[in-house]
Each structure stands twice: as C-alpha cells, then as structure tokens.
Design a protein around this motif. Structure first.
Motif, PDB file in Angstrom:
ATOM      1  N   MET A  42      39.372 137.076  14.232  1.00 17.51           N
ATOM      2  CA  MET A  42      39.109 137.061  15.672  1.00 17.51           C
ATOM      3  C   MET A  42      38.065 135.988  15.997  1.00 17.51           C
ATOM      4  SD  MET A  42      38.020 140.317  18.024  1.00 17.51           S
ATOM      5  CE  MET A  42      36.247 140.120  18.000  1.00 17.51           C
ATOM      6  N   ALA A  43      38.342 135.200  16.999  1.00 17.31           N
ATOM      7  CA  ALA A  43      37.421 134.127  17.356  1.00 17.31           C
ATOM      8  C   ALA A  43      36.128 134.700  17.953  1.00 17.31           C
ATOM      9  CB  ALA A  43      38.081 133.186  18.364  1.00 17.31           C
ATOM     10  N   THR A  44      35.047 134.005  17.705  1.00 18.49           N
ATOM     11  CA  THR A  44      33.758 134.390  18.262  1.00 18.49           C
ATOM     12  C   THR A  44      33.622 133.754  19.636  1.00 18.49           C
ATOM     13  OG1 THR A  44      32.927 134.229  15.999  1.00 18.49           O
ATOM     14  CG2 THR A  44      31.288 134.444  17.766  1.00 18.49           C
ATOM     15  N   ARG A  45      33.344 134.566  20.644  1.00 19.47           N
ATOM     16  CA  ARG A  45      33.262 134.046  22.016  1.00 19.47           C
ATOM     17  C   ARG A  45      32.281 132.871  22.107  1.00 19.47           C
ATOM     18  NH1 ARG A  45      30.128 133.720  26.209  1.00 19.47           N
ATOM     19  NH2 ARG A  45      28.421 134.708  25.089  1.00 19.47           N
ATOM     20  N   GLY A  46      32.769 131.759  22.603  1.00 23.85           N
ATOM     21  CA  GLY A  46      31.884 130.630  22.869  1.00 23.85           C
ATOM     22  C   GLY A  46      31.550 129.758  21.677  1.00 23.85           C
ATOM     23  N   PHE A  47      32.090 130.095  20.486  1.00 19.51           N
ATOM     24  CA  PHE A  47      31.799 129.265  19.319  1.00 19.51           C
ATOM     25  C   PHE A  47      32.922 128.260  19.123  1.00 19.51           C
ATOM     26  CE2 PHE A  47      32.124 128.408  14.696  1.00 19.51           C
ATOM     27  CZ  PHE A  47      30.934 127.716  14.559  1.00 19.51           C
ATOM     28  N   LEU A  48      32.570 126.975  19.167  1.00 19.86           N
ATOM     29  CA  LEU A  48      33.587 125.936  19.017  1.00 19.86           C
ATOM     30  C   LEU A  48      33.554 125.316  17.631  1.00 19.86           C
ATOM     31  CD1 LEU A  48      33.113 124.368  22.545  1.00 19.86           C
ATOM     32  CD2 LEU A  48      34.914 125.938  21.783  1.00 19.86           C
ATOM     33  N   GLY A  49      32.359 125.234  17.032  1.00 21.63           N
ATOM     34  CA  GLY A  49      32.244 124.584  15.732  1.00 21.63           C
ATOM     35  C   GLY A  49      32.283 123.093  15.932  1.00 21.63           C
ATOM     36  N   ARG A  50      31.248 122.416  15.514  1.00 21.22           N
ATOM     37  CA  ARG A  50      31.224 120.980  15.800  1.00 21.22           C
ATOM     38  C   ARG A  50      31.195 120.157  14.522  1.00 21.22           C
ATOM     39  NH1 ARG A  50      26.560 118.826  14.735  1.00 21.22           N
ATOM     40  NH2 ARG A  50      24.697 120.113  14.593  1.00 21.22           N
ATOM     41  N   ARG A  51      30.935 120.825  13.396  1.00 19.77           N
ATOM     42  CA  ARG A  51      30.887 120.053  12.160  1.00 19.77           C
ATOM     43  C   ARG A  51      32.272 119.930  11.554  1.00 19.77           C
ATOM     44  NH1 ARG A  51      25.237 122.306   9.628  1.00 19.77           N
ATOM     45  NH2 ARG A  51      23.988 120.618  10.436  1.00 19.77           N
ATOM     46  N   ASN A  52      32.411 119.010  10.624  1.00 18.42           N
ATOM     47  CA  ASN A  52      33.629 118.865   9.830  1.00 18.42           C
ATOM     48  C   ASN A  52      34.819 118.420  10.664  1.00 18.42           C
ATOM     49  OD1 ASN A  52      31.869 120.104   8.107  1.00 18.42           O
ATOM     50  ND2 ASN A  52      32.920 122.063   8.113  1.00 18.42           N
ATOM     51  N   SER A  53      34.594 117.843  11.834  1.00 15.71           N
ATOM     52  CA  SER A  53      35.710 117.395  12.650  1.00 15.71           C
ATOM     53  C   SER A  53      36.239 116.049  12.143  1.00 15.71           C
ATOM     54  CB  SER A  53      35.275 117.268  14.108  1.00 15.71           C
ATOM     55  OG  SER A  53      34.118 116.473  14.184  1.00 15.71           O
ATOM     56  N   ASP A  54      35.452 115.401  11.287  1.00 14.65           N
ATOM     57  CA  ASP A  54      35.794 114.095  10.746  1.00 14.65           C
ATOM     58  C   ASP A  54      36.943 114.223   9.734  1.00 14.65           C
ATOM     59  OD1 ASP A  54      35.892 111.698   9.518  1.00 14.65           O
ATOM     60  OD2 ASP A  54      33.729 111.524   9.168  1.00 14.65           O
ATOM     61  N   ASP A  55      38.005 113.466   9.932  1.00 15.62           N
ATOM     62  CA  ASP A  55      39.165 113.551   9.045  1.00 15.62           C
ATOM     63  C   ASP A  55      38.850 113.159   7.604  1.00 15.62           C
ATOM     64  OD1 ASP A  55      40.897 114.627  10.762  1.00 15.62           O
ATOM     65  OD2 ASP A  55      42.041 112.816  11.178  1.00 15.62           O
ATOM     66  N   THR A  56      37.840 112.291   7.432  1.00 10.60           N
ATOM     67  CA  THR A  56      37.540 111.832   6.074  1.00 10.60           C
ATOM     68  C   THR A  56      36.948 112.942   5.214  1.00 10.60           C
ATOM     69  OG1 THR A  56      35.332 111.105   6.704  1.00 10.60           O
ATOM     70  CG2 THR A  56      37.097 109.471   6.846  1.00 10.60           C
ATOM     71  N   THR A  57      36.381 113.972   5.846  1.00  7.20           N
ATOM     72  CA  THR A  57      35.774 115.054   5.061  1.00  7.20           C
ATOM     73  C   THR A  57      36.751 116.201   4.855  1.00  7.20           C
ATOM     74  OG1 THR A  57      34.903 116.160   7.015  1.00  7.20           O
ATOM     75  CG2 THR A  57      33.481 114.529   5.974  1.00  7.20           C
ATOM     76  N   LYS A  58      37.834 116.195   5.606  1.00  8.91           N
ATOM     77  CA  LYS A  58      38.704 117.358   5.694  1.00  8.91           C
ATOM     78  C   LYS A  58      39.223 117.826   4.328  1.00  8.91           C
ATOM     79  CE  LYS A  58      42.707 116.805   7.429  1.00  8.91           C
ATOM     80  NZ  LYS A  58      43.796 116.347   8.290  1.00  8.91           N
ATOM     81  N   ASP A  59      39.714 116.854   3.529  1.00 12.53           N
ATOM     82  CA  ASP A  59      40.325 117.232   2.259  1.00 12.53           C
ATOM     83  C   ASP A  59      39.301 117.474   1.161  1.00 12.53           C
ATOM     84  OD1 ASP A  59      42.766 116.959   3.474  1.00 12.53           O
ATOM     85  OD2 ASP A  59      43.005 114.873   2.850  1.00 12.53           O
ATOM     86  N   ARG A  60      38.067 117.148   1.429  1.00 15.27           N
ATOM     87  CA  ARG A  60      37.044 117.263   0.378  1.00 15.27           C
ATOM     88  C   ARG A  60      36.125 118.455   0.583  1.00 15.27           C
ATOM     89  NH1 ARG A  60      34.435 111.384  -0.273  1.00 15.27           N
ATOM     90  NH2 ARG A  60      33.365 112.347  -2.024  1.00 15.27           N
ATOM     91  N   LEU A  61      36.148 119.036   1.770  1.00 11.95           N
ATOM     92  CA  LEU A  61      35.263 120.178   2.026  1.00 11.95           C
ATOM     93  C   LEU A  61      36.026 121.485   1.805  1.00 11.95           C
ATOM     94  CD1 LEU A  61      33.159 119.434   5.227  1.00 11.95           C
ATOM     95  CD2 LEU A  61      32.300 119.859   2.918  1.00 11.95           C
ATOM     96  N   PRO A  62      35.586 122.289   0.833  1.00 12.37           N
ATOM     97  CA  PRO A  62      36.206 123.611   0.669  1.00 12.37           C
ATOM     98  C   PRO A  62      35.971 124.466   1.908  1.00 12.37           C
ATOM     99  CG  PRO A  62      34.848 123.018  -1.233  1.00 12.37           C
ATOM    100  CD  PRO A  62      34.543 122.029  -0.153  1.00 12.37           C
TER     101      PRO A  62
END
Lengths: 240, 202
Positions: B1-21
């Motif tokens: 279930m999503a947390t009201r008002g939480f968007l998450g701003r880190r890890n939006s960079d595609d270069t980190t996507k495949d490397r961040l567990p």
C-alpha cells in the motif's frame, strides 16, 4: 521481521529540527530499551525507502511507541515526516530490531550514557525504563548539544535528575553563548568523560554511546581513556 | 500500500537502476557502522589464522600475509542500513589464494569470520571462494583507515556489508552454520542484497 501498518497518533516538536512521532501499533510488541524499528515508505510506483529509528518510549508502552525523528535536509524519509506526514496517516513499521545496544534493569550498573544530539533517543528509553521500574541503578548521562534549545527532552531529563535517585545529568553545549550553570561549553573530550564517570559510585559496568560517527569515535576513545574496557562500551552510530 | 504523500526522489537516475538492489539508495560518502570503539590494531601484532573447527591449519603474520598474491577488486557495496556505494576499489588477498597457500580446499560449507574486537559473522563458504571475496589490505590505494576496518578487513561485496568483517583476524571453517554477532541479533544468516535478506526471516 514482522511488519504492520501503524497510525500516527500525535506529532510533538522537540526542537527546530527534531519532532516526536507517536505511532499506534495494531499489533503491539515487546521491546527492549535501546532497540529500534524500521520505517518503510512506499511511493505510488512501488518505490520503497526504509530507515531505522530508535524507540524513545520505555519498554512496556507496547501499543504506542514514540520515535524522535531529526530532519536531515538531504534526506528522503525524514523530510517526508517533517513536511508531509500528519496525524492519522498509516505508516509501515517493522521490528523491533537490535539486541546489542540495549539495557534492562536486570543488567544493573553503574551505567555511563553519552549522547550527541538526537543520539539521546535510545538512551532516553533506558532512562525512562529505569524510572518506570523504580530502579535506582546508578546512571550518568553526558549529553552534548549545540545550544540549550537543541537539548532534546531537557525538562524531562532535568526532572529525572532532580529525583535524586542515582541519575546524574551533565550537559555540554558546543555553540551556546551563555551556557546554563553547571554545563560544559566545549566539545566532548576525555577529561569531561572522566569527570562524569567519577560521579558514579563505581566503575561503569557498561557505557552506551550514541550520536554521529565522529561523535561516537571521540566519545568511545574518551571512555577507553577513562579506563572502561572496550568490551563494555557499546556504540550506536547515527548517519554518516 | 502506498504511503500518502510519499513520492520518493532518490534513485530516479537510469544509470543507477540496474546497480541498486531493492530498498537501497546511492551514498557518496562512506558511513561508518560498528558496535563498539574502533580497535587500533597494530600490524606488528596482527596475525591471520585459518582454522577448521578448533584446529589451526595455518597462520600468517602481517609481512607473510602481504607477501601472498595481491588482487585488485572494484565493486559496489551494500549496507543493510540501506545505503550503497559504487565502485569501491580494494586490494588484498583472495580467499582462494589463502586456501591455495594453505594447500587445501575449503573443508566445510560454513565459515565464521573472526575480528580483533570479538566480532564474528558467518558466511557460506561458497560466497568466499571463486574470486568473490578477499581479505582486503588497502582501500583506494591506501592503508584501510581504522574506522573502516584497517589494517585488514574481509570483503564479500555481493553480500550486505556487515558480512565484510572489519579488523579481521581469521577464518574458521565450521561443520554447522554457527551464527555470528548480528545474525544472533536478528539479522539474516546469508544477507543477499538482491533478495533483500536483511532480517532473520526475510
């Protein structure tokens, strides 16, 4: 680990950067003073972020716990709590976790506590536990903060010290122009730790140190210099 | 279930996507986590012991250990407290080379790493061999700072970093999986970041 949807039951500012968040737990749990919980936030796209926060409440609270969360400007979870979260919101909480940085009345003392800033939170849980159980275990807290206004839970801590039942409070304020009487006004150092340690009726059986890493390094080295065995010194390092 | 008002701003960079567990964020600094004071381990007093149960198989002092084949390893590391750090550069002795020098193959499937401060952590032996792990002696071309585990630390980069025991003094092969310091206190016995094996039952 057990996860549950906790409800924010209250928010109380403690300083300019720290607020207490009270959570009602649908599945109450037992915990030890010094343990933490994991808070997990989920974005609409499924992205999740989780962080650990020490429990400020005394064990026995069970169905409502207090977390004191410091707002870190470059953070992701703490700004959400300070800027967005409201009473009534449901937040996922897991835990309790951690079994090293803990103290129970049965562990005895004397106990030396050293806190830097928000690092006082798990130590407050220990002090609340001690007071709640009516214990007279000798404890001394050396608490370093920038200014008087940054001394979290100052009235409560002063009140506990005023009971005169074996708890000693010593503040040191690193950026206060006119520190209150009795407070030190410098960064924590070995002499200060030795002086506070000597107010205990005997050598500390354990020392608990919590704060930033740099703070913990200084305090732990100071505790070693004050003659406390490395094996009796426990640290909880906040942040980078 | 999503947390009201939480968007998450880190890890939006595609270069980190495949490397961040999952559940990790990218950290630029190098946070320190440890359960007690930082031990100051002198290299002249340091030794590394290889054991099978109580039996000592081989022992090296600092000079002897540094004379073993050295390998460089640049890896991403992942701490259970949710930070990851990319491209950390280490140099040291592969566990494969430690075993080769002792003239043995790993005798059991379980290993317990021991540290100078009494810390232990259990690591499946399979995670230590095959070029996957080393006893690191240098970080970013320099001696490892004491608060990061110097003079020598275990490096098992593909597991959560509490497995990479600081101030390492030896490896002990065990018949059974004997839990280490954090594993006894609620953390996972394996600790694979890609499977989010953080806590005991994950």
């Amino acid at each position: 680990m057990r996860w549950q949807q906790a409800r924010i039951a209250g928010i109380v500012p403690r300083s300019k950067t720290v607020s207490s968040f009270f959570f009602d737990l649908p599945e109450p749990f037992d915990f030890l003073a010094g343990q933490h919980v994991v808070v997990r936030l989920t974005a609409p796209d499924g992205y999740r972020a989780q962080r650990s926060y020490s429990i400020a409440s005394a064990p026995g609270a069970r169905s409502r716990i207090e977390l004191a969360i410091e707002r870190l400007d470059d953070g992701e979870v703490s700004p959400f709590f300070h800027d967005v979260a409201e009473v009534g919101d449901e937040i996922e909480i897991g835990g309790p976790i951690g079994g090293h940085f803990v103290w129970t009345v049965a562990d005895g003392g004397p106990v030396l506590l050293i806190a830097g800033g928000a690092g006082v939170v798990p130590l407050l849980s220990m002090l609340r536990h001690r007071a709640g159980e009516g214990a007279t275990t000798p404890m001394a807290l050396l608490f370093s903060a920038r200014t008087k206004a940054d001394v979290l839970f100052r009235e409560e801590l002063s009140g506990l010290a005023a009971r005169d039942d074996g708890f000693e409070l010593q503040l040191t304020l690193t950026r206060e122009a006119s520190p209150p009487p009795g407070a030190f006004s410098r960064r924590i150092d070995p002499d200060m730790i030795l002086e506070v340690t000597r107010r205990l009726p005997g050598p500390p059986r354990r020392a608990y140190i919590c704060g930033s890493n740099a703070f913990c390094e200084r305090a732990a080295d100071g505790a070693l210099a004050a003659g406390i065995d490395a094996g009796d010194i426990r640290t909880e390092r906040y942040g980078a | 279930m999503a947390t009201r008002g939480f968007l998450g701003r880190r890890n939006s960079d595609d270069t980190t996507k495949d490397r961040l567990p999952p559940g990790q964020f990218l950290e630029q600094g190098f946070p320190v986590l440890s359960a007690g004071p930082t031990p100051r381990v002198k290299t002249e007093e340091w030794s590394f012991k290889l054991k099978a149960g109580p039996r000592l198989l081989m022992q090296w002092n600092w000079a002897e250990f540094n004379a073993l084949p050295q390998t460089r390893m640049t890896r991403d590391i992942h701490c259970v407290t949710t930070w990851s750090k990319f491209d950390t550069a280490w140099e040291g002795v592969l566990i494969d080379d430690v075993l080769a020098e002792a003239g043995i193959e790993a005798p059991t499937g379980f290993t317990l790493a021991h540290s100078a401060d009494g810390y232990t952590t259990n690591v499946p032996t399979v995670d230590l061999v095959g070029g996957r792990a080393m006893v690191a002696l240098r970080y970013e071309g320099k001696a490892i700072p004491p608060d990061h585990g110097g003079p020598a630390r275990l490096l098992v980069p593909h597991l959560y970093f509490w497995k990479s025991a600081k101030w390492i003094t030896g490896l002990q092969f065990t018949e059974k999986d004997e839990l280490g310091f954090w594993e006894l206190r609620g953390y996972h016995r394996c600790g694979d970041p890609w499977r989010e094996q953080r806590y005991t039952d994950d």
